[in-house]
Write a protein that holds these residues in place. Structure first.
Motif, PDB file in Angstrom:
ATOM      1  N   LYS A 162      37.535 -17.610-111.148  1.00 48.82           N
ATOM      2  CA  LYS A 162      37.443 -19.272-111.303  1.00 48.82           C
ATOM      3  C   LYS A 162      36.288 -19.570-112.122  1.00 48.82           C
ATOM      4  CE  LYS A 162      37.129 -18.444-107.242  1.00 48.82           C
ATOM      5  NZ  LYS A 162      36.958 -17.299-106.338  1.00 48.82           N
ATOM      6  N   GLU A 163      36.817 -20.437-113.380  1.00 51.38           N
ATOM      7  CA  GLU A 163      35.874 -20.766-114.340  1.00 51.38           C
ATOM      8  C   GLU A 163      36.338 -21.928-114.919  1.00 51.38           C
ATOM      9  OE1 GLU A 163      35.355 -17.816-117.215  1.00 51.38           O
ATOM     10  OE2 GLU A 163      37.479 -17.574-117.485  1.00 51.38           O
ATOM     11  N   ASN A 164      35.383 -22.739-115.827  1.00 50.24           N
ATOM     12  CA  ASN A 164      35.837 -23.744-116.439  1.00 50.24           C
ATOM     13  C   ASN A 164      36.261 -23.479-117.846  1.00 50.24           C
ATOM     14  OD1 ASN A 164      35.267 -25.988-114.650  1.00 50.24           O
ATOM     15  ND2 ASN A 164      33.307 -25.976-115.083  1.00 50.24           N
ATOM     16  N   ARG A 165      37.371 -23.875-118.419  1.00 49.90           N
ATOM     17  CA  ARG A 165      38.197 -23.439-119.754  1.00 49.90           C
ATOM     18  C   ARG A 165      38.266 -24.594-120.563  1.00 49.90           C
ATOM     19  NH1 ARG A 165      40.577 -18.599-119.284  1.00 49.90           N
ATOM     20  NH2 ARG A 165      40.844 -18.594-121.620  1.00 49.90           N
ATOM     21  N   SER A 166      38.310 -24.567-121.704  1.00 47.58           N
ATOM     22  CA  SER A 166      38.646 -25.574-122.795  1.00 47.58           C
ATOM     23  C   SER A 166      40.176 -25.705-122.719  1.00 47.58           C
ATOM     24  CB  SER A 166      38.465 -24.961-124.091  1.00 47.58           C
ATOM     25  OG  SER A 166      39.341 -24.525-124.607  1.00 47.58           O
ATOM     26  N   THR A 179      52.753 -24.124-114.979  1.00 48.56           N
ATOM     27  CA  THR A 179      52.136 -25.517-114.558  1.00 48.56           C
ATOM     28  C   THR A 179      52.546 -26.635-115.332  1.00 48.56           C
ATOM     29  OG1 THR A 179      50.296 -26.326-113.600  1.00 48.56           O
ATOM     30  CG2 THR A 179      49.964 -25.213-115.775  1.00 48.56           C
ATOM     31  N   ASN A 180      52.272 -27.644-114.708  1.00 49.78           N
ATOM     32  CA  ASN A 180      52.641 -28.897-115.518  1.00 49.78           C
ATOM     33  C   ASN A 180      51.377 -29.437-116.131  1.00 49.78           C
ATOM     34  OD1 ASN A 180      55.414 -29.259-114.978  1.00 49.78           O
ATOM     35  ND2 ASN A 180      54.906 -29.931-112.838  1.00 49.78           N
ATOM     36  N   LEU A 181      50.987 -28.896-117.085  1.00 43.78           N
ATOM     37  CA  LEU A 181      49.692 -29.207-117.820  1.00 43.78           C
ATOM     38  C   LEU A 181      49.837 -30.669-118.637  1.00 43.78           C
ATOM     39  CD1 LEU A 181      48.405 -26.211-119.750  1.00 43.78           C
ATOM     40  CD2 LEU A 181      46.950 -27.789-118.595  1.00 43.78           C
ATOM     41  N   ASP A 182      50.963 -31.221-118.749  1.00 40.62           N
ATOM     42  CA  ASP A 182      51.099 -32.552-119.440  1.00 40.62           C
ATOM     43  C   ASP A 182      50.802 -33.405-118.253  1.00 40.62           C
ATOM     44  OD1 ASP A 182      53.579 -31.389-117.921  1.00 40.62           O
ATOM     45  OD2 ASP A 182      54.635 -32.842-118.825  1.00 40.62           O
ATOM     46  N   LEU A 183      50.819 -33.267-116.921  1.00 36.58           N
ATOM     47  CA  LEU A 183      50.641 -34.041-116.087  1.00 36.58           C
ATOM     48  C   LEU A 183      49.267 -34.535-115.841  1.00 36.58           C
ATOM     49  CD1 LEU A 183      53.216 -33.121-113.178  1.00 36.58           C
ATOM     50  CD2 LEU A 183      53.286 -35.067-114.851  1.00 36.58           C
ATOM     51  N   ILE A 184      48.131 -33.518-116.503  1.00 34.27           N
ATOM     52  CA  ILE A 184      46.835 -33.629-116.335  1.00 34.27           C
ATOM     53  C   ILE A 184      46.387 -34.588-117.438  1.00 34.27           C
ATOM     54  CG2 ILE A 184      44.569 -32.499-116.198  1.00 34.27           C
ATOM     55  CD1 ILE A 184      46.233 -29.952-115.267  1.00 34.27           C
ATOM     56  N   PRO A 185      45.741 -35.628-117.171  1.00 30.10           N
ATOM     57  CA  PRO A 185      45.473 -36.650-118.379  1.00 30.10           C
ATOM     58  C   PRO A 185      44.677 -35.871-119.379  1.00 30.10           C
ATOM     59  CG  PRO A 185      44.735 -37.583-116.150  1.00 30.10           C
ATOM     60  CD  PRO A 185      45.376 -36.111-115.952  1.00 30.10           C
ATOM     61  N   GLU A 186      44.958 -36.126-120.563  1.00 31.32           N
ATOM     62  CA  GLU A 186      44.237 -35.678-121.815  1.00 31.32           C
ATOM     63  C   GLU A 186      42.736 -35.502-121.646  1.00 31.32           C
ATOM     64  OE1 GLU A 186      45.465 -33.871-124.235  1.00 31.32           O
ATOM     65  OE2 GLU A 186      47.595 -34.148-123.889  1.00 31.32           O
ATOM     66  N   SER A 187      42.063 -36.613-120.936  1.00 29.82           N
ATOM     67  CA  SER A 187      40.657 -36.733-120.739  1.00 29.82           C
ATOM     68  C   SER A 187      39.998 -35.644-120.265  1.00 29.82           C
ATOM     69  CB  SER A 187      40.661 -38.148-120.443  1.00 29.82           C
ATOM     70  OG  SER A 187      41.027 -38.215-119.166  1.00 29.82           O
ATOM     71  N   VAL A 188      40.829 -34.987-119.564  1.00 34.57           N
ATOM     72  CA  VAL A 188      40.123 -33.845-118.789  1.00 34.57           C
ATOM     73  C   VAL A 188      39.977 -32.624-119.334  1.00 34.57           C
ATOM     74  CG1 VAL A 188      40.377 -32.648-116.472  1.00 34.57           C
ATOM     75  CG2 VAL A 188      41.240 -34.831-116.490  1.00 34.57           C
ATOM     76  N   ASP A 189      39.001 -32.310-120.002  1.00 33.78           N
ATOM     77  CA  ASP A 189      38.609 -31.294-120.530  1.00 33.78           C
ATOM     78  C   ASP A 189      37.025 -31.182-120.713  1.00 33.78           C
ATOM     79  OD1 ASP A 189      38.798 -29.150-122.585  1.00 33.78           O
ATOM     80  OD2 ASP A 189      39.594 -30.570-124.084  1.00 33.78           O
ATOM     81  N   PRO A 190      36.725 -29.831-120.181  1.00 34.75           N
ATOM     82  CA  PRO A 190      37.463 -28.665-119.947  1.00 34.75           C
ATOM     83  C   PRO A 190      37.979 -28.579-118.529  1.00 34.75           C
ATOM     84  CG  PRO A 190      35.064 -28.242-119.429  1.00 34.75           C
ATOM     85  CD  PRO A 190      35.262 -29.607-120.042  1.00 34.75           C
ATOM     86  N   LEU A 191      39.056 -27.922-118.239  1.00 36.48           N
ATOM     87  CA  LEU A 191      39.757 -27.452-116.916  1.00 36.48           C
ATOM     88  C   LEU A 191      39.266 -26.582-116.395  1.00 36.48           C
ATOM     89  CD1 LEU A 191      43.399 -28.231-118.337  1.00 36.48           C
ATOM     90  CD2 LEU A 191      42.139 -29.849-116.913  1.00 36.48           C
ATOM     91  N   ARG A 192      39.475 -26.646-114.637  1.00 35.31           N
ATOM     92  CA  ARG A 192      39.170 -25.620-114.205  1.00 35.31           C
ATOM     93  C   ARG A 192      40.106 -24.447-113.982  1.00 35.31           C
ATOM     94  NH1 ARG A 192      39.549 -23.667-108.029  1.00 35.31           N
ATOM     95  NH2 ARG A 192      37.827 -22.949-107.669  1.00 35.31           N
ATOM     96  N   ALA A 193      39.871 -23.180-114.465  1.00 41.00           N
ATOM     97  CA  ALA A 193      41.086 -22.340-114.508  1.00 41.00           C
ATOM     98  C   ALA A 193      41.028 -21.153-113.595  1.00 41.00           C
ATOM     99  CB  ALA A 193      41.021 -21.445-115.944  1.00 41.00           C
TER     100      ALA A 193
END
Length: 244
Positions: A162-166, A179-193
């Motif tokens: 588990k880590e934060n990724r761009s 997964t539905n990455l498009d449902l996660i707001p563009e402003s959320v960056d990095p993402l927890r992977a």
């Protein structure tokens, strides 16, 4: 904003200290400056446990995000704003959710690879889990094959990272339909992977184990149709200590 101490990889910590930043006696509930308690979301129920302080104690019976705040609903006394509290997780409940959420990732990946069906919804509980797949129309042989493939991965004891990724890296690495990455707001960056060995990676904010050996044997227990081209699979995990 409350600091979520279990992210990106602090799921095994069981206690923490925090300060109450807002208290609602009518709720009753509190907002903390930091927390280990998982808030309900992503198909995973909230953590339970206790908060204690010099002259009081309360059970944490629900944790939800409310207008951007993580609110801990209490059964018992309500500490005042500014109070330092100690949080103790119900570890048995937390670890059960960790096991079932990681197992959900395993089954979802197996079904995507073998049948081309995406996860349309899921819910984990302390003693079972369910996943809705689309498009899907499984028969009994399919269920046994899914169970076998999932257990083949589990016995390999793959590590779970588990880590934060761009966001851009995850978009490149996450398979289509995973997964539905498009449902996660563009402003959320990095993402927890969350990555399982070299077989799966996807964004996820839930709690997970560190290795597949903690899951034990997986048994598919039911399949039901939830509409045109949507099938629900339910499964349980047997304790690793008692699995054959």
């Amino acid at each position: 904003m409350t600091e979520e101490l279990y992210l990106p990889a602090g799921e095994y910590q069981r206690t923490f200290d925090a300060e109450v930043v807002a208290a609602d006696e009518a709720g009753p509930s509190v907002v903390l400056d930091r927390t280990l308690f998982y808030k309900e979301g992503g198909g995973q129920p909230p953590d339970h446990g206790t908060l204690s302080w010099d002259d009081g104690e309360a059970r944490v019976v629900d944790v939800r995000k409310d207008h951007g705040e993580i609110r801990h609903e209490l059964d018992g006394d309500v500490p005042e704003a500014g109070t330092t509290v100690r949080g103790d997780l119900d570890w048995e409940r937390r670890h059960a959710h960790m096991r079932y959420h990681t197992a959900q990732h395993v089954v979802s990946k197996v079904v995507l690879d073998e049948y081309g069906a995406s996860t349309a919804g899921n819910q984990v509980y302390p003693d079972h889990a369910r996943i809705d797949f689309e498009p899907a129309d499984f028969d009994e042989a399919d269920l046994r094959a899914i169970e076998e493939h999932a257990n083949d991965l589990i016995v390999r004891d793959l590590p779970v990272r588990k880590e934060n990724r761009s966001r851009s890296a995850l978009e490149d690495e996450t398979p289509e339909g995973r997964t539905n990455l498009d449902l996660i707001p563009e402003s959320v960056d990095p993402l927890r992977a969350v990555s399982i060995g070299d077989i799966d990676v996807c964004p996820c904010g839930g709690t997970h184990v560190d290795s597949l050996a903690e899951l034990g044997e997986l048994e598919v227990t039911d399949r039901t149709s939830k509409g045109a081209n949507v099938d629900r699979i339910e499964f349980v995990l047997h304790d690793p200590a008692t699995a054959d």
